[in-house]
Design a protein around this motif. Structure first.
Motif, PDB file in Angstrom:
ATOM      1  N   MET A   1       4.704 -26.306  36.817  1.00  0.00           N
ATOM      2  CA  MET A   1       3.670 -25.542  36.511  1.00  0.00           C
ATOM      3  C   MET A   1       3.774 -24.265  37.361  1.00  0.00           C
ATOM      4  O   MET A   1       4.365 -23.962  38.360  1.00  0.00           O
ATOM      5  CB  MET A   1       2.451 -26.110  37.107  1.00  0.00           C
ATOM      6  CG  MET A   1       1.222 -25.575  36.914  1.00  0.00           C
ATOM      7  SD  MET A   1      -0.408 -26.604  36.990  1.00  0.00           S
ATOM      8  CE  MET A   1      -0.185 -27.374  35.337  1.00  0.00           C
ATOM      9  N   THR A   2       3.470 -23.192  36.624  1.00  0.00           N
ATOM     10  CA  THR A   2       3.510 -21.787  37.383  1.00  0.00           C
ATOM     11  C   THR A   2       2.176 -21.401  37.426  1.00  0.00           C
ATOM     12  O   THR A   2       1.105 -21.882  36.887  1.00  0.00           O
ATOM     13  CB  THR A   2       4.213 -20.851  36.101  1.00  0.00           C
ATOM     14  OG1 THR A   2       3.521 -20.801  34.950  1.00  0.00           O
ATOM     15  CG2 THR A   2       5.694 -21.563  35.795  1.00  0.00           C
ATOM     16  N   THR A   3       2.213 -20.190  37.962  1.00  0.00           N
ATOM     17  CA  THR A   3       0.738 -19.397  38.321  1.00  0.00           C
ATOM     18  C   THR A   3       0.758 -18.292  37.534  1.00  0.00           C
ATOM     19  O   THR A   3       1.915 -17.808  36.949  1.00  0.00           O
ATOM     20  CB  THR A   3       0.767 -18.937  39.968  1.00  0.00           C
ATOM     21  OG1 THR A   3       1.909 -18.258  40.280  1.00  0.00           O
ATOM     22  CG2 THR A   3       0.984 -20.437  40.845  1.00  0.00           C
ATOM     23  N   GLN A   4      -0.371 -17.578  37.353  1.00  0.00           N
ATOM     24  CA  GLN A   4      -0.518 -16.567  36.708  1.00  0.00           C
ATOM     25  C   GLN A   4       0.099 -15.295  37.113  1.00  0.00           C
ATOM     26  O   GLN A   4       0.894 -14.386  36.592  1.00  0.00           O
ATOM     27  CB  GLN A   4      -1.882 -16.154  36.508  1.00  0.00           C
ATOM     28  CG  GLN A   4      -2.749 -17.194  35.373  1.00  0.00           C
ATOM     29  CD  GLN A   4      -4.249 -16.783  35.047  1.00  0.00           C
ATOM     30  OE1 GLN A   4      -4.510 -16.024  35.799  1.00  0.00           O
ATOM     31  NE2 GLN A   4      -4.605 -17.578  34.510  1.00  0.00           N
ATOM     32  N   ASN A   8       7.350 -17.781  37.344  1.00  0.00           N
ATOM     33  CA  ASN A   8       8.437 -18.621  37.724  1.00  0.00           C
ATOM     34  C   ASN A   8       7.947 -19.368  39.114  1.00  0.00           C
ATOM     35  O   ASN A   8       8.980 -20.101  39.680  1.00  0.00           O
ATOM     36  CB  ASN A   8       9.508 -17.705  38.000  1.00  0.00           C
ATOM     37  CG  ASN A   8      10.127 -17.018  36.779  1.00  0.00           C
ATOM     38  OD1 ASN A   8      10.206 -17.705  35.697  1.00  0.00           O
ATOM     39  ND2 ASN A   8      10.666 -15.788  36.839  1.00  0.00           N
ATOM     40  N   GLN A   9       6.879 -19.129  39.571  1.00  0.00           N
ATOM     41  CA  GLN A   9       6.509 -19.750  41.198  1.00  0.00           C
ATOM     42  C   GLN A   9       5.786 -21.077  40.603  1.00  0.00           C
ATOM     43  O   GLN A   9       5.137 -21.309  39.644  1.00  0.00           O
ATOM     44  CB  GLN A   9       5.681 -19.171  41.815  1.00  0.00           C
ATOM     45  CG  GLN A   9       5.258 -19.605  43.040  1.00  0.00           C
ATOM     46  CD  GLN A   9       4.452 -18.467  43.923  1.00  0.00           C
ATOM     47  OE1 GLN A   9       4.173 -17.397  43.305  1.00  0.00           O
ATOM     48  NE2 GLN A   9       4.166 -18.940  45.094  1.00  0.00           N
ATOM     49  N   ILE A  10       6.069 -22.456  41.149  1.00  0.00           N
ATOM     50  CA  ILE A  10       5.525 -23.544  40.964  1.00  0.00           C
ATOM     51  C   ILE A  10       4.183 -23.371  41.735  1.00  0.00           C
ATOM     52  O   ILE A  10       4.075 -23.038  42.701  1.00  0.00           O
ATOM     53  CB  ILE A  10       6.321 -24.625  41.709  1.00  0.00           C
ATOM     54  CG1 ILE A  10       7.531 -24.876  40.736  1.00  0.00           C
ATOM     55  CG2 ILE A  10       5.444 -25.870  41.662  1.00  0.00           C
ATOM     56  CD1 ILE A  10       8.236 -25.974  41.427  1.00  0.00           C
ATOM     57  N   ASN A  11       2.969 -24.237  40.754  1.00  0.00           N
ATOM     58  CA  ASN A  11       1.666 -24.372  41.438  1.00  0.00           C
ATOM     59  C   ASN A  11       1.673 -25.379  42.430  1.00  0.00           C
ATOM     60  O   ASN A  11       1.836 -26.496  42.101  1.00  0.00           O
ATOM     61  CB  ASN A  11       0.829 -24.733  40.383  1.00  0.00           C
ATOM     62  CG  ASN A  11      -0.649 -24.614  40.607  1.00  0.00           C
ATOM     63  OD1 ASN A  11      -0.984 -24.955  41.851  1.00  0.00           O
ATOM     64  ND2 ASN A  11      -1.409 -24.459  39.898  1.00  0.00           N
ATOM     65  N   TRP A  12       2.040 -25.015  43.645  1.00  0.00           N
ATOM     66  CA  TRP A  12       1.905 -25.954  44.801  1.00  0.00           C
ATOM     67  C   TRP A  12       0.798 -26.904  44.997  1.00  0.00           C
ATOM     68  O   TRP A  12       0.750 -27.955  45.494  1.00  0.00           O
ATOM     69  CB  TRP A  12       2.718 -25.532  46.203  1.00  0.00           C
ATOM     70  CG  TRP A  12       4.037 -25.188  45.935  1.00  0.00           C
ATOM     71  CD1 TRP A  12       4.579 -24.102  45.629  1.00  0.00           C
ATOM     72  CD2 TRP A  12       5.017 -26.000  45.956  1.00  0.00           C
ATOM     73  NE1 TRP A  12       5.908 -24.196  45.379  1.00  0.00           N
ATOM     74  CE2 TRP A  12       6.217 -25.352  45.677  1.00  0.00           C
ATOM     75  CE3 TRP A  12       5.123 -27.683  46.069  1.00  0.00           C
ATOM     76  CZ2 TRP A  12       7.271 -26.209  45.728  1.00  0.00           C
ATOM     77  CZ3 TRP A  12       6.509 -28.396  46.086  1.00  0.00           C
ATOM     78  CH2 TRP A  12       7.447 -27.590  45.933  1.00  0.00           C
ATOM     79  N   SER A  13      -0.350 -26.388  44.710  1.00  0.00           N
ATOM     80  CA  SER A  13      -1.714 -27.272  44.588  1.00  0.00           C
ATOM     81  C   SER A  13      -1.572 -28.429  43.689  1.00  0.00           C
ATOM     82  O   SER A  13      -2.055 -29.613  43.962  1.00  0.00           O
ATOM     83  CB  SER A  13      -2.753 -26.163  44.388  1.00  0.00           C
ATOM     84  OG  SER A  13      -2.758 -25.563  43.233  1.00  0.00           O
TER      85      SER A  13
END
Length: 80
Positions: A1-4, A8-13
């Motif tokens: 899952m990525t952030t807006q 390329n960054q995983i949604n760590w929550s």
């Protein structure tokens, strides 16, 4: 899952919520160590020794994909 902000960054929550045993996972710990190494942060000398000679970016990419897939599989198994 990525952030807006960074696709390329995983949604760590999401990972934290759906990854089984998130707080005691060796995979999560290793991802944190490798991420800090790439970001130029200081890591424990023992961890530095453990990853000596690794292609850190490649290992982190594969590991984070595995982590994300495990969280997604867990999410998809939740009865709706």
């Amino acid at each position: 899952m990525t952030t807006q902000n960074n696709p390329n960054q995983i949604n760590w929550s999401f990972i934290e919520q759906y990854y089984p045993n998130y707080y005691s996972s060796d995979e999560i710990l290793l991802s944190d160590i490798l991420s800090r190494k790439i970001e130029g942060q200081e890591i424990d000398p023992k961890d530095e020794e453990m990853i000596l000679g690794w292609n850190v970016k490649e290992v982190l990419t594969l590991l984070d994909q595995k982590i994300y897939n495990k969280a997604m599989n867990n999410y998809l198994q939740i009865p709706k």
